[in-house]
Design a protein around this motif. Structure first.
Motif, short mmCIF file in Angstrom:
data_model
loop_
_atom_site.label_atom_id
_atom_site.label_comp_id
_atom_site.label_asym_id
_atom_site.label_seq_id
_atom_site.Cartn_x
_atom_site.Cartn_y
_atom_site.Cartn_z
N ALA A 117 0.86 -1.22 -0.22
CA ALA A 117 0.14 0.47 0.25
C ALA A 117 0.73 1.52 -0.38
O ALA A 117 0.25 2.32 -0.81
CB ALA A 117 -0.88 0.03 1.16
N LYS A 118 2.06 1.09 0.18
CA LYS A 118 3.40 1.72 0.69
C LYS A 118 3.16 3.99 -0.05
O LYS A 118 2.96 2.94 -1.20
CB LYS A 118 4.77 2.02 0.55
N GLY A 119 3.11 4.43 -0.16
CA GLY A 119 2.84 5.52 -1.52
C GLY A 119 1.82 5.55 -2.40
O GLY A 119 1.80 6.02 -3.42
N ARG A 120 1.07 4.89 -2.26
CA ARG A 120 -0.31 4.65 -3.33
C ARG A 120 -1.53 5.19 -2.25
O ARG A 120 -2.33 4.77 -1.66
CB ARG A 120 -0.18 3.54 -3.71
N ASN A 121 -2.89 5.26 -3.90
CA ASN A 121 -4.12 5.51 -2.71
C ASN A 121 -4.54 4.01 -3.48
O ASN A 121 -4.91 3.28 -4.19
CB ASN A 121 -4.61 6.60 -3.69
N VAL A 122 -4.72 3.22 -1.68
CA VAL A 122 -5.47 2.24 -2.16
C VAL A 122 -7.03 2.04 -1.61
O VAL A 122 -7.15 2.66 -0.58
CB VAL A 122 -4.31 1.70 -0.90
N ILE A 123 -7.82 1.41 -1.74
CA ILE A 123 -9.24 0.51 -1.53
C ILE A 123 -8.95 -0.78 -0.82
O ILE A 123 -8.58 -1.60 -1.63
CB ILE A 123 -9.71 0.30 -2.12
N CYS A 124 -8.44 -0.74 0.37
CA CYS A 124 -7.63 -2.21 0.88
C CYS A 124 -9.07 -3.10 1.37
O CYS A 124 -9.76 -2.63 2.03
CB CYS A 124 -6.75 -1.85 1.99
#
Ligand code: DC
Length: 240
Positions: A117-124
């Motif tokens: 997820a690092k450095g990203r826009n995430v939908i987790c």
């Protein structure tokens, strides 16, 4: 666009998390992080290595020797092998919750999830995302759906893939997984107080995706302090 936004989607098995998260991520240009796929992949490896779930030492060794990743185009890779097909089989459904109970497995998965997820826009999406993996997520959503409806949806999905499983078996697997996932000692499935509750029972997939996409757009991208009006939305505990 700012990087590092996190949307956490948790909920019961078959409540629509994966499809919703995937489609909303596509619509908004976020990275879709399917943590269930990671637990499924490690389960596949344990089954194939014929390791007993009580054999902690062997599992520890196996986990340490495992490379797990999710590619830019959302393919789940286990030791550089694409696992997309293998992990959706009923034998994985049967064992994945029992594997997910193991702290050694969870530690590895959470650390890999942070790396991915690092450095990203995430939908987790998963079970412990809002509570443990990303407790400071920018937006938390908790999905649930009536058991009969979840069973109908999964029945249709499996039929389309040519996989034969009875309705009874699907229902029992959901019940068993929800029970194990929500009562385990480490990182049980639960709705955090700050999560928005969305009941997907009477929603089509398009409606579900629209509600979630709009919520993310309004609250995180357009910074509108939205007060959800859809009748399926509630932050109250009463539905749990
Ligand atoms: O979302 P799914 O049905 O693919 O997840 C499969 C199993 O993996 C689920 O029953 C419990 C486990 N899981 C977990 O323990 N924690 C997560 N964050 C995601 C999944």
């Amino acid at each position: 666009m700012t990087k590092g936004l996190v949307v956490a989607i948790d909920g019961t098995a078959g409540s629509g998390k994966s499809t919703t998260a995937k489609k909303a991520a596509e619509a908004l240009g976020f990275f879709y992080l399917d943590t269930g796929a990671m637990y499924r992949a490690i389960t596949w490896k344990i089954i194939n290595a014929k390791i007993d779930l009580c054999d902690t030492n062997s599992i520890k060794k196996l986990v340490a020797q495992t490379k797990i990743d999710i590619t830019k185009d959302n393919r789940i890779m286990l030791d550089n092998k694409d696992m997309a097909e293998e992990i959706r089989k009923p034998e994985i459904d049967k064992l994945v919750s029992q594997v997910s109970v193991l702290p050694i497995v969870r530690q590895k998965m959470v650390s890999e999830q942070h790396r991915i997820a690092k450095g990203r826009n995430v939908i987790c999406e998963g079970r412990d995302i809002g509570s443990v993996v990303f407790p400071n997520a920018n937006l938390k959503i908790y999905l649930d759906c009536d058991l009969e409806e979840r069973t109908t949806r999964r029945e249709k999905e499996l039929k389309e893939k040519g996989i034969k499983v009875t309705r009874k078996a699907i229902k029992e697997n959901f019940l068993e997984r929800d029970y194990i996932d929500s009562t385990r000692e480490h990182s049980p499935l639960r709705k955090t107080d700050d999560a928005v509750f969305l009941d997907t029972t009477n929603l089509t997939i398009e409606e579900e995706v629209k509600i979630v996409t709009d919520m993310i757009s309004d609250r995180l991208l357009n910074k509108i302090d939205a007060n959800p009006t859809a009748e399926n939305l509630t932050t109250a505990e009463e539905r749990l």
